[in-house]
Design an enzyme around this catalytic site. Structure first.
Site, PDB file in Angstrom:
ATOM      1  N   LYS A   1      -4.224   5.479  14.868  1.00  0.00           N
ATOM      2  CA  LYS A   1      -4.337   4.850  13.540  1.00  0.00           C
ATOM      3  C   LYS A   1      -5.815   4.898  13.111  1.00  0.00           C
ATOM      4  CE  LYS A   1      -0.009   3.950  13.083  1.00  0.00           C
ATOM      5  NZ  LYS A   1       0.758   4.710  12.086  1.00  0.00           N
TER       6      LYS A   1
ATOM      7  N   ARG B   1      -5.911   1.414  18.143  1.00  0.00           N
ATOM      8  CA  ARG B   1      -5.677  -0.033  18.015  1.00  0.00           C
ATOM      9  C   ARG B   1      -5.316  -0.710  19.330  1.00  0.00           C
ATOM     10  NH1 ARG B   1      -2.926  -0.001  11.945  1.00  0.00           N
ATOM     11  NH2 ARG B   1      -4.942   0.081  10.877  1.00  0.00           N
TER      12      ARG B   1
ATOM     13  N   ARG C   1      -7.396  -3.491   9.617  1.00  0.00           N
ATOM     14  CA  ARG C   1      -6.429  -4.429  10.207  1.00  0.00           C
ATOM     15  C   ARG C   1      -6.988  -5.114  11.460  1.00  0.00           C
ATOM     16  NH1 ARG C   1      -2.460  -3.588   6.673  1.00  0.00           N
ATOM     17  NH2 ARG C   1      -1.849  -1.434   6.230  1.00  0.00           N
TER      18      ARG C   1
ATOM     19  N   SER D   1       7.437   8.945  12.281  1.00  0.00           N
ATOM     20  CA  SER D   1       6.331   8.856  11.326  1.00  0.00           C
ATOM     21  C   SER D   1       6.830   9.032   9.899  1.00  0.00           C
ATOM     22  CB  SER D   1       5.275   9.926  11.625  1.00  0.00           C
ATOM     23  OG  SER D   1       4.387  10.030  10.518  1.00  0.00           O
TER      24      SER D   1
ATOM     25  N   ARG E   1       2.881   5.972  -3.335  1.00  0.00           N
ATOM     26  CA  ARG E   1       4.033   6.766  -3.784  1.00  0.00           C
ATOM     27  C   ARG E   1       4.251   6.637  -5.290  1.00  0.00           C
ATOM     28  NH1 ARG E   1       4.255   5.615   1.551  1.00  0.00           N
ATOM     29  NH2 ARG E   1       5.604   6.807   2.954  1.00  0.00           N
TER      30      ARG E   1
ATOM     31  N   ASP F   1       2.223  -1.343  11.740  1.00  0.00           N
ATOM     32  CA  ASP F   1       0.897  -1.748  11.249  1.00  0.00           C
ATOM     33  C   ASP F   1       0.582  -3.209  11.561  1.00  0.00           C
ATOM     34  OD1 ASP F   1       0.459   0.779  10.249  1.00  0.00           O
ATOM     35  OD2 ASP F   1       1.154   0.299   8.234  1.00  0.00           O
TER      36      ASP F   1
ATOM     37  N   LYS G   1       0.832  -1.209   0.000  1.00  0.00           N
ATOM     38  CA  LYS G   1       0.000   0.000   0.000  1.00  0.00           C
ATOM     39  C   LYS G   1       0.860   1.251   0.000  1.00  0.00           C
ATOM     40  CE  LYS G   1      -3.024   0.611   3.522  1.00  0.00           C
ATOM     41  NZ  LYS G   1      -2.889   1.903   4.193  1.00  0.00           N
TER      42      LYS G   1
HETATM   43  C1  S3P Z   1       2.688   4.812   6.269  1.00  0.00           C
HETATM   44  C2  S3P Z   1       3.279   5.158   7.446  1.00  0.00           C
HETATM   45  C3  S3P Z   1       2.806   4.685   8.756  1.00  0.00           C
HETATM   46  C4  S3P Z   1       1.849   3.507   8.621  1.00  0.00           C
HETATM   47  C5  S3P Z   1       0.833   3.726   7.554  1.00  0.00           C
HETATM   48  C6  S3P Z   1       1.514   3.928   6.208  1.00  0.00           C
HETATM   49  C7  S3P Z   1       3.250   5.326   4.993  1.00  0.00           C
HETATM   50  O1  S3P Z   1       2.122   5.726   9.408  1.00  0.00           O
HETATM   51  O2  S3P Z   1       1.209   3.270   9.851  1.00  0.00           O
HETATM   52  O3  S3P Z   1      -0.049   2.632   7.463  1.00  0.00           O
HETATM   53  O4  S3P Z   1       2.898   4.818   3.922  1.00  0.00           O
HETATM   54  O5  S3P Z   1       4.066   6.258   5.061  1.00  0.00           O
HETATM   55  P1  S3P Z   1       2.893   6.846  10.317  1.00  0.00           P
HETATM   56  O6  S3P Z   1       3.720   7.637   9.409  1.00  0.00           O
HETATM   57  O7  S3P Z   1       1.773   7.629  10.921  1.00  0.00           O
HETATM   58  O8  S3P Z   1       3.690   6.082  11.311  1.00  0.00           O
END
Ligand code: S3P
Length: 444
Positions: free
Chosen positions: A352, A356, A397, A177, A36, A325, A31
């Protein structure tokens, strides 16, 4: 059926207890990488061809947003896309707000990407996304000179107002993050001078890798990632591996269900994403990486896993961002393990698609497991999973995690509100039942 009845109908899962998982399986595309690929492919000069694109609601929300901004994208057709890039300054202001559904990645990354595009855009989402914190991107982007409106609580809808050139910043992320890091790097593409982001712990680095794949220089030294604005991206070919986050449900399912043996094929094992492998191994899982290779700048492997007796562990805190995740599924593994599992340093799980920590604790307790939430984690006592009805609160999830819990449950489990599984794993029910999970969809 009237429209309002239709709206009130919910998709639930009914899981019959027992079973085992077997076979070879390639789960849908990653995903994070799918989002991206659309973003960078759209901003590139020339054509980008994508394979393995996740045709889930989240990545399709990103795809539709770029179509609304004038990008011509062919597909998806069996995971294949052709993106006709418009160049770094070629997007058009959309006529309507961009509806990003349930997708936090779309909203945070797009906020950064659009902040310096010199157009006015509104970003909206569903009720879950509209409750999620956006201050974490609004604050640093405002420091760069962006003008972003939000609710008083810094949540969506977000209005990104027309702005001339942003200024690069040097920013220390207050939390680990990848979404915030990526938002700032994407804003930095259009900013004056250098944009640097330092992270408190390593997070997924797909943005950095993919920028380089599009020929855009990114410099990393230690925990600091920098790029200089004003460059251009060149279209390229992208082969998206299977999503380790989706593979996780089968890894945990096979580990906990006696007599299971599975091979998950072509899974992305980027070292910033592979915490679930380390954690399952620490818990005693019978797991092996086969045929490790690199595909389009991302490490990939097949993962063989068989059932085993898991034991509880203290989860090393440095693994938390690398498995962020995967915790809902790992909590199910902990519930089936011998002894106690403790997680600390994972307060991010509370913001999230649902909280969670709370939601998993509540569901596990319903199924007869001792699960005690703490502000930044959880303490789970391995035990015997019973049956009953649990709420997923519309979190994909959570729904899939309780589904695989059925493999070890004594009685049927009903899981409420599972439609959002389509955000990340379209076809989950048929793929999981082909692998051996006794799962059915029920609408009521
Ligand atoms: C993601 C970053 C993560 C992840 C999310 C996808 C991404 O979140 O939990 O499902 O694609 O950059 P955070 O950046 O909030 O940690």
């Amino acid at each position: 059926m009237t429209g309002s009845n239709k709206l009130q109908q919910k998709l639930n899962y009914q899981i019959q207890p027992g079973g085992r998982l077997t076979g070879h399986l390639r789960v849908p595309g990653d995903k994070s990488i799918s989002h991206r690929s659309i973003m960078l492919g759209s901003l590139a000069d020339g054509t980008t061809r994508v394979e393995g694109f996740l045709e889930g609601e989240d990545s399709l929300a990103t795809l539709n947003a770029f179509r609304q901004m004038g990008v011509s994208i062919e597909g998806p057709d069996a995971g294949r896309l052709t993106i006709h890039g418009v160049g770094i300054d070629g997007l058009h202001a959309p006529q309507d707000p961009l509806d990003l559904g349930n997708s936090g990645t779309s909203m945070r990354l797009l906020t950064g990407l659009l902040a310096g595009q010199g157009m006015t855009v509104t970003l909206t989402g569903d009720s879950s996304l509209s409750g999620r914190p956006m201050k974490r991107v609004i604050d640093p982007l405002s420091q760069m000179g962006a003008d972003i409106g939000s609710t008083a609580g810094f949540t969506a809808p977000l209005q990104i107002h027309h702005r001339s050139r942003l200024q690069g910043i040097d920013y220390l992320l207050p939390m680990a993050s990848a979404q915030v890091k990526s938002a700032l790097l994407l804003a930095g593409l259009r900013a004056q001078g250098e944009t640097c982001v330092a992270e408190p712990a390593p997070t997924r680095d797909h943005t950095e890798r993919m920028l380089q794949g599009f020929g855009y220089p990114v410099r990393r030294s230690g925990n600091r990632i920098c790029l200089t604005g004003g460059g251009r991206l060149t279209g390229c070919d992208i082969d998206i591996p299977a999503d380790i986050s989706s593979a996780t449900f089968f890894l945990v399912g096979a580990a906990i269900a006696e007599g299971s043996e599975m091979v998950l094929e072509h899974v992305g094992i980027n070292p910033t994403r592979d915490g679930v492998i380390s954690i399952l191994k620490l818990m005693g899982a019978d797991l092996e990486l086969i045929n490790e290779r690199e595909v389009g700048g991302e490490p990939v492997a097949d993962i063989r896993i068989g059932s085993s007796r898991l034991h509880g562990i203290e989860i090393p805190e440095q693994l938390v961002p690398l498995a962020i995740d995967e915790f809902p599924a790992l909590f199910v593994a902990a519930a089936c393990a011998e002894g106690e599992t403790r997680l600390r340093g994972a307060e991010e799980l509370r913001v999230k698609e649902s909280d969670r920590i709370q939601v998993m604790a509540e569901g596990l307790q319903r199924l007869g497991i001792q699960a005690d939430p703490t502000p930044d984690g959880i303490l789970i006592q391995g035990g015997t999973l019973g049956g009953g009805r649990v709420e997923s609160y519309g979190d994909h999830r959570i729904a899939m995690s309780f589904a695989i819990a059925g493999l070890r449950a004594k009685d049927p489990i009903e899981i409420a509100d599972c439609a959002n599984v389509n955000t990340s794993f379209p076809g989950f029910v048929s793929v999981a039942s082909a692998a051996g999970l006794r799962i059915e969809e029920v609408v009521n």
